[in-house]
Write a protein that holds these residues in place. Structure first.
Motif, PDB file in Angstrom:
ATOM      1  N   ARG A   1      30.634  43.887  40.830  1.00  0.00           N
ATOM      2  CA  ARG A   1      29.589  42.867  40.661  1.00  0.00           C
ATOM      3  C   ARG A   1      29.142  42.720  39.210  1.00  0.00           C
ATOM      4  N   MET A   2      29.727  43.529  38.321  1.00  0.00           N
ATOM      5  CA  MET A   2      29.349  43.446  36.904  1.00  0.00           C
ATOM      6  C   MET A   2      29.785  42.107  36.313  1.00  0.00           C
ATOM      7  N   ILE A   3      28.967  41.585  35.427  1.00  0.00           N
ATOM      8  CA  ILE A   3      29.324  40.350  34.714  1.00  0.00           C
ATOM      9  C   ILE A   3      30.280  40.733  33.592  1.00  0.00           C
ATOM     10  N   ARG A   4      31.522  40.275  33.701  1.00  0.00           N
ATOM     11  CA  ARG A   4      32.539  40.628  32.714  1.00  0.00           C
ATOM     12  C   ARG A   4      32.651  39.506  31.682  1.00  0.00           C
ATOM     13  N   ILE A   5      32.482  39.873  30.429  1.00  0.00           N
ATOM     14  CA  ILE A   5      32.597  38.896  29.342  1.00  0.00           C
ATOM     15  C   ILE A   5      33.766  39.333  28.468  1.00  0.00           C
ATOM     16  N   PRO A   6      34.980  38.850  28.771  1.00  0.00           N
ATOM     17  CA  PRO A   6      36.157  39.259  27.998  1.00  0.00           C
ATOM     18  C   PRO A   6      36.057  38.800  26.547  1.00  0.00           C
ATOM     19  N   ALA A   7      36.507  39.640  25.654  1.00  0.00           N
ATOM     20  CA  ALA A   7      36.515  39.322  24.230  1.00  0.00           C
ATOM     21  C   ALA A   7      37.558  40.206  23.557  1.00  0.00           C
ATOM     22  N   GLN A   8      37.878  39.893  22.324  1.00  0.00           N
ATOM     23  CA  GLN A   8      38.825  40.728  21.589  1.00  0.00           C
ATOM     24  C   GLN A   8      38.172  42.073  21.282  1.00  0.00           C
ATOM     25  N   ILE A   9      38.880  43.149  21.601  1.00  0.00           N
ATOM     26  CA  ILE A   9      38.355  44.501  21.366  1.00  0.00           C
ATOM     27  C   ILE A   9      39.201  45.171  20.294  1.00  0.00           C
TER      28      ILE A   9
ATOM     29  N   ILE B   1      35.734  48.709  29.223  1.00  0.00           N
ATOM     30  CA  ILE B   1      36.850  49.479  28.658  1.00  0.00           C
ATOM     31  C   ILE B   1      36.326  50.732  27.965  1.00  0.00           C
ATOM     32  N   ASN B   2      35.144  50.653  27.364  1.00  0.00           N
ATOM     33  CA  ASN B   2      34.513  51.841  26.772  1.00  0.00           C
ATOM     34  C   ASN B   2      34.303  52.904  27.843  1.00  0.00           C
ATOM     35  N   GLN B   3      33.792  52.489  29.000  1.00  0.00           N
ATOM     36  CA  GLN B   3      33.572  53.431  30.097  1.00  0.00           C
ATOM     37  C   GLN B   3      34.890  54.028  30.588  1.00  0.00           C
ATOM     38  N   ALA B   4      35.924  53.193  30.687  1.00  0.00           N
ATOM     39  CA  ALA B   4      37.229  53.671  31.169  1.00  0.00           C
ATOM     40  C   ALA B   4      37.810  54.724  30.232  1.00  0.00           C
ATOM     41  N   PHE B   5      37.785  54.457  28.929  1.00  0.00           N
ATOM     42  CA  PHE B   5      38.349  55.412  27.970  1.00  0.00           C
ATOM     43  C   PHE B   5      37.477  56.665  27.868  1.00  0.00           C
ATOM     44  N   SER B   6      36.173  56.529  28.062  1.00  0.00           N
ATOM     45  CA  SER B   6      35.289  57.703  28.094  1.00  0.00           C
ATOM     46  C   SER B   6      35.670  58.613  29.260  1.00  0.00           C
TER      47      SER B   6
END
Length: 414
Positions: free
Chosen positions: A252-260, A299-304
């Motif tokens: 349910r998170m609002i995903r705002i894709p952007a260049q990382i 993605i920060n959470q995933a890599f953490s």
């Protein structure tokens, strides 16, 4: 007088006839598919709807003058003339599966170009049971593709629904099993407390104060131990519930894709885990990482989670090492998080992505939600994750994400 009555009847019928004609005209004008009928003996059309003008640029009168070979691409005409006779024979001999068929063909437009069309044909018999006519509906392929795309979307939604149902079944199992265990402990130690308190009351009534003091200290020790176990169970259940809540919120998170810019993101993740890395004496190596297109927060959470997993499941018998690298291929970027930890047996490698599955409950912290969370995050960002591992040597987690905003989930385009 009788003749006058007949004229009156005609006047009453005429408005209905006019109405029917108007309705027929509206139907013909509004239906975008071309409806037609053909006399097979003459290979000439006996009816063509006005939609033929929108599709091919011919008027109804012009289309009616066409013979079959003129209304199709040469190759398609030869295909039909080769396959239509055996089809008619099968149908006349009682095989109903040949009555209605659909295929894709090319029809010439008035301007010389060709229209890609889907044609559904129906064989029609005369009173003698012989096929003498064929009727059909012709529509542009682009409309057919829109319909097929809608069907594909429905299939994808159904697959997504099945996945969510499986997740729900897992959650129900966890709720009824894993969350029940701490409650059983709480109930058991609560009974112990009640029994200890009863002992205390009995001693208070039966003995003097000196002996009571000695016994009271023993009872207090038992009570404190029971309270400690209760608190441990409460904390475990609290972590489980918080983990479940966080996992359920991902979708349910609002995903705002952007260049990382992944080097910056990984640097932040390492800084957050700096104390654990130093305390565990782990050496970490980072290559020059290509950027990707996704939700930076997720993605920060995933890599953490992946870094924490590598730290928690290190091999204490050797110096810890973690390497993070990445490479781009076409429109996709693949990152590798490699460690030299305890590794994972082949039979467990798929299970580590299941909710609450823990490879080694005695090794490391957590409640078995880290890797399932990573997998869900990566998939929500149109990516994939896979694992390579060898017991005693370490593990490699490969994370694939879009390099550009236009890249779609490979599962949706297969």
């Amino acid at each position: 007088m009788k003749e006058s009555q007949t004229d009156s009847e005609k006047q009453r019928v005429t408005p209905n006839q006019n109405s029917n004609l108007i309705l027929q005209e509206l139907v013909n004008e509004c239906i975008t598919d071309v409806i037609w009928e053909m006399d097979l003996a003459r290979q000439k059309f006996t009816y063509v709807s006005p939609a033929v003008y929108r599709l091919r640029g011919f008027t109804v009168e012009e289309a009616m003058q066409e013979e079959l070979h003129q209304s199709l691409h040469e190759d398609d005409y030869h295909y039909i003339t080769n396959h239509l006779p055996p089809r008619i024979s099968h149908y006349e001999n009682g095989d109903e599966s040949f009555r209605i068929l659909t295929g894709e063909f090319r029809q010439p437009r008035k301007d010389g170009s060709f229209a890609d069309v889907e044609i559904t044909t129906i064989l029609l018999k005369n009173s003698l049971g012989k096929v003498d006519r064929i009727a059909g509906v012709t529509r542009e392929i682009k409309k057919t593709r829109q319909r097929k795309r809608a069907e594909e979307i429905i299939k994808l939604l159904n697959a997504d629904l099945k996945l969510k149902n499986r997740e729900m079944e897992q959650l129900i199992y966890i709720t009824s099993h894993d969350l029940r265990s701490p409650l059983v402990n709480i109930k058991g130690f609560n009974n112990e407390l009640q029994y200890s308190l009863k002992q205390y009351k009995d001693l208070h009534n039966d003995f003097g104060s000196a002996l009571l003091t000695e016994k009271a200290s023993l009872i207090e020790k038992d009570i404190n131990e029971s309270i400690e176990y209760i608190n441990i169970s409460i904390d475990k259940m609290d972590r489980l519930l918080k983990g479940l809540l966080g996992y359920s919120r991902l979708g349910r998170m609002i995903r705002i894709p952007a260049q990382i810019f992944m080097n910056n993101l990984v640097a932040d993740v390492i800084k957050t885990n700096e104390y654990q890395l130093k305390n565990s004496h782990i050496v970490i190596e980072i290559s020059d990482l290509p950027s990707c297109w996704a939700s930076e927060q997720m993605i920060n959470q995933a890599f953490s989670n992946l870094l924490s997993n590598a730290i928690n499941y290190r091999d204490d018998n050797k110096k810890g090492f973690i390497k993070i690298s990445g490479e781009q291929s076409d429109n996709l970027v693949t990152y590798c998080i490699e460690d030299n930890g305890i590794g994972i047996e082949p039979q467990h490698q798929e299970k580590v992505f299941e909710l609450f599955y823990r490879l080694n409950p005695q090794k490391g912290e957590g409640e078995g939600l880290g890797l399932p969370t990573v997998k869900k995050i990566i998939e929500l960002n149109a990516g994939k994750i896979r694992l390579e591992s060898e017991p005693g040597k370490g593990s490699k987690f490969f994370v694939t994400l879009p390099a550009e905003s236009s890249v779609q989930n490979p599962e949706l385009t297969d």
